[in-house]
Design a protein around this motif. Structure first.
Motif, PDB file in Angstrom:
ATOM      1  N   GLY A 113     -36.700   0.783 -41.424  1.00 40.61           N
ATOM      2  CA  GLY A 113     -35.243   0.671 -41.460  1.00 40.61           C
ATOM      3  C   GLY A 113     -34.621   1.403 -40.289  1.00 40.61           C
ATOM      4  O   GLY A 113     -35.256   2.223 -39.640  1.00 40.61           O
ATOM      5  N   LEU A 114     -33.381   1.096 -40.033  1.00 47.31           N
ATOM      6  CA  LEU A 114     -32.639   1.775 -38.978  1.00 47.31           C
ATOM      7  C   LEU A 114     -32.239   3.179 -39.396  1.00 47.31           C
ATOM      8  O   LEU A 114     -32.074   3.454 -40.572  1.00 47.31           O
ATOM      9  N   MET A 115     -32.050   4.016 -38.414  1.00 47.40           N
ATOM     10  CA  MET A 115     -31.458   5.318 -38.679  1.00 47.40           C
ATOM     11  C   MET A 115     -29.941   5.177 -38.844  1.00 47.40           C
ATOM     12  O   MET A 115     -29.318   4.306 -38.250  1.00 47.40           O
ATOM     13  N   TYR A 116     -29.359   6.057 -39.632  1.00 45.35           N
ATOM     14  CA  TYR A 116     -27.904   6.154 -39.710  1.00 45.35           C
ATOM     15  C   TYR A 116     -27.424   7.064 -38.581  1.00 45.35           C
ATOM     16  O   TYR A 116     -27.775   8.245 -38.554  1.00 45.35           O
ATOM     17  N   TRP A 157     -32.286   9.365 -45.264  1.00 49.20           N
ATOM     18  CA  TRP A 157     -31.462   8.158 -45.232  1.00 49.20           C
ATOM     19  C   TRP A 157     -32.061   7.116 -44.291  1.00 49.20           C
ATOM     20  O   TRP A 157     -32.419   7.436 -43.149  1.00 49.20           O
ATOM     21  N   ARG A 159     -31.380   2.972 -43.131  1.00 45.71           N
ATOM     22  CA  ARG A 159     -30.604   1.722 -43.264  1.00 45.71           C
ATOM     23  C   ARG A 159     -31.554   0.543 -43.345  1.00 45.71           C
ATOM     24  O   ARG A 159     -31.637  -0.244 -42.426  1.00 45.71           O
TER      25      ARG A 159
END
Lengths: 506, 506
Positions: A113-116, A157, A159
């Protein structure tokens, strides 16, 4: 209101987006609530000074609140995990929720997933942490620490892109244990696996299996199969999907999407479907192809030693050497592992639920050096427990048991059958609090006795202290057991002592 | 690497900014490290593909790691606070670290720190939570809850502007307790103040005082002094600075910066410098000017009742009615309070340290309605403990005491005086772990006995189990008390039982 004004325009876009949803599309959870409309950016079409409409109240996509019942479950899980970490001599550590973005870049493989990222509001560029491993390595390098055994519990977290978000949260809690330092081979690594076994056993999640492999075996296998070096990491993350996808699908991804030669993919396929115990490790050490790779041989020798130590720890039967385990994260350099549950812990006949891996980790000897200006390395090995998946199972199990969960710990309720006894109740409850007794009363001047009894029964408070005219006149108090409904009359002065005696007996 | 590529450009700007700092400007803390250069945005001047220079490793401005010693201190503080919350019957709650930006806007007064917004990466607009109160109100409204007594412990984030950042963190931990629901006046409010007293007493921070006021008294006072209604909130936040600034400075801010008529400011000044006990409340109820405001009279009547309850709780002498207390947060509607320490808890003669307020709160009856589509309100009152400031004091106190803090809880160390005893040690330590005993050993094949003894002494492990050739031959184990250096020889099989006996005795 100057700078809050800058927020408002963005907020309006979000509001309108909410309103454009089909009716009934209110949702507070991650799964299944991303429409095209929601993803569209409407900011530019909006004027800021429209009248404020009612908005749909929700938490951000992929996040959730934990209500009091759920908090009890989480506390139980975290207690089990943390007490195990402490049993193994780990020290606590806490790091900020966000790091400088530059500290996190290039540490993770691309298909995660992407980083926030945080908005650039002037100053440093920041991102929410993606795991607890990279901040730990940053901490070691920053403080020039050469060894440390630490645990850390905290939220991370990710994304996750909508396609893989099913059942996953974008905010979740991880519990990490890591051993940093130059030690003799496989001793700390074996302890990490022992810890995983202790925790999964302690949580009573049913039978489980820990898959083990080694990055060097993976890379050596890729080399002898003919994977170009530049494709190692991306092919690695394809292979790692074998627990969720069929070999045909993974092969398709490698060949069509990632441009791997079909014959190379087929050679990988032969290995990637192998799994077994120590005998497979020994067999592979003699494999004519694989043994051409020095790297693979080193990995296999370490795995052999690891199995020996795990046997001494009494957990060898929980471990499976598995070629398909590759672990997507970029930073692993040696042994890697992942725990999977073999069945749900629910009632017999309950539907089987797939929860994926519940704990994972491995050795990452090069990560600290990436933070050190002189490139000094500190070898590390560790594990991470994914609380959300375990949470789901424990919650299911508790629901299935039908047992009521207390969300408070109140021991005594202060009641009165008469009017105008608020002041007496206040004095009395303060005495209890000051003696360390957990006590509640109703926040009413003149509550009905029945309402007070109901409150105790509803919240499972075991003891009730009753004061009324008669009692006050005689300098006594009634002490009632809520469950048995038995009442005794005791002296006002000996109340605290009597309650403490009863509580220590129960 | 597709989406990580988008990060990299921003990261480069940050890198260059770091390099442009003067030498020696490495810093890992919030205070005193914001240069003009750092704030400048250089992104546009950068080309992305330069060679990666060494970077300065640090945590984001205003944040910090907590090392193991500090974690022990924080755990001690949180234990005290949470056990008090549970003593008062509170349930646990957890909410996400970020909320939809629209949920947070317009809840805070303008001269507080900025919120941290997340970058718009497609999807919802998000901001890190600024406190735990607004998420609680959002939770109540979202779940249509009409009453709840809950506690929550968690980090919050505020981008305090550099001018006021001295000694403050941008990431910090809050511990909140709140009572939501329609109850009789001042009963829950009094409990909140009782809780603050219990916690501050329990933490042994020395003498303290809780300042109390009421938003209605503040607003009524503003009205009778002639403050235009539109300036109430901004003048309120000026008055609230009286604990940090002199009256002259506050007056200057009100008149010059905020355009208040000087005679109005002077009228406020007469009130704002009043503080005292219940007698001042009574005096003010008869004040010819103030009593023209119905609002102020209501507030004063409630304060009188509050004082009565606090007397029953035995804490009236800790409370001071203080006109200068205004509380900057927008959402308060009734009683407000703030606890300040009167002296440092350090050694006599130690330099006095100003730490500001350590706990604060109040009544906010209108906040939940702001989230409810139909505007239904749920009256609430609560308090928030600021862990960072208490942490600072407890840490100072522990340092001053010179007492060594154990960062692990290990009870037993497994040692050997001879070579080639790794396997025996591994078997033995697994037995201890499986029995729930906290145990460690060195991760070496053949550690020196002296190194093992040193480790125990350095980390204060009380017991040592020693196995060597002689012991193995005879089926025994040596058990050594590290402090007294006494050794006994016991049967190998009775080891766990003997250790458990010793640990239960100590």
């Amino acid at each position: 209101m100057s700078h809050l004004g800058t927020l408002r325009r963005g907020a309006w876009a979000a509001l309108l987006r909410q309103l454009l949803r089909p009716p009934g599309a209110v949702c507070t959870r991650a799964v299944g609530c991303h429409s095209q409309v929601e993803e569209a950016v409407l900011t530019s079409q909006l004027k800021p000074h429209q009248e404020k409409p009612n908005f749909i109240i929700k938490v951000p996509k992929g996040t959730r609140d934990l209500n009091p019942q759920q908090m009890v479950v989480r506390e139980k899980i975290l207690d089990e995990i943390i007490s195990c970490f402490k049993r193994h001599g780990a020290k606590g550590l806490d790091t900020p929720a966000f790091e400088l973005t530059e500290m996190l870049t290039e540490k993770y493989e691309d298909n995660f997933g992407l980083m926030y990222d945080l908005k650039d509001q002037g100053g440093e560029l920041l991102s929410l942490r993606y795991d607890l491993t990279v901040p730990f390595a940053r901490y070691l390098a920053m403080n020039k620490l050469k060894k440390m055994k630490r645990y850390q519990v905290g939220k991370v977290w990710r994304r996750e892109s909508p396609a893989i978000v099913q059942g996953r949260y974008r905010e979740f809690c991880q519990c990490d244990f890591d051993i940093a330092g130059e030690f003799d081979p496989m001793i700390p690594d074996a302890e990490c696996l022992k810890i995983m076994c202790e925790i999964l056993t302690g949580l009573q999640l049913g039978d489980f299996l820990i898959k083990v492999n080694d990055r060097r075996v993976v890379d050596g296998m890729f080399a002898v199969c003919g994977v170009p070096k530049s494709k190692f990491r991306t092919i690695c993350s394809s292979v790692d999907k074998l627990d969720k996808m069929s070999w045909e699908e993974v092969r398709h991804e490698m060949v069509v999407r990632k441009g791997l030669a079909p014959e190379v993919a087929d050679r990988i396929g032969e290995y990637a479907q192998c799994h077994g115990g120590i005998s497979l490790v020994e067999e592979m050490s003699k494999d004519p192809n694989l043994s051409q790779s020095q790297l693979a041989l080193q990995g296999l020798a370490d795995l052999k030693l690891l199995f020996e130590y795990l046997t001494l720890f009494g957990i060898a039967e929980k471990i499976s050497f598995d070629f398909s385990l590759a672990r997507g994260l970029d930073y692993y350099t040696g042994v890697i592992y992942e725990a999977v549950l073999l069945q749900t812990p629910g009632q017999a006949g309950a539907e089987a639920l797939s929860v994926g891996s519940v704990a994972a980790g491995g050795r990452y000897d090069g990560l600290v050096a990436q933070f050190d200006p002189k490139g000094h390395s500190v070898p590390c090995v560790g594990l991470s427990i994914g609380v959300e998946r375990i949470f789901f199972l424990v919650e299911q199990k508790m629901k299935a048991s039908g047992k009521k969960v207390r969300t408070t710990e109140t021991q005594v309720f202060v009641a009165t059958p008469q009017k105008n006894f608020l002041r007496e109740r206040l004095k009395l409850i303060a005495e209890l609090w000051d003696a360390g007794i957990k006590a509640e009363m109703l926040y009413k001047n003149n509550p009905k006795l029945l309402a007070q009894l109901h409150y105790c029964e509803k919240t499972d408070i075991p003891l009730m202290v009753i004061i009324g005219e008669q009692e006050q006149k005689e300098g006594v108090i009634k002490l009632r057991s809520v469950a048995s409904r038995e009442e005794v009359t005791i002296n006002r002065e000996s109340l605290v002592a009597e309650i403490q005696k009863r509580l220590s007996e129960s």
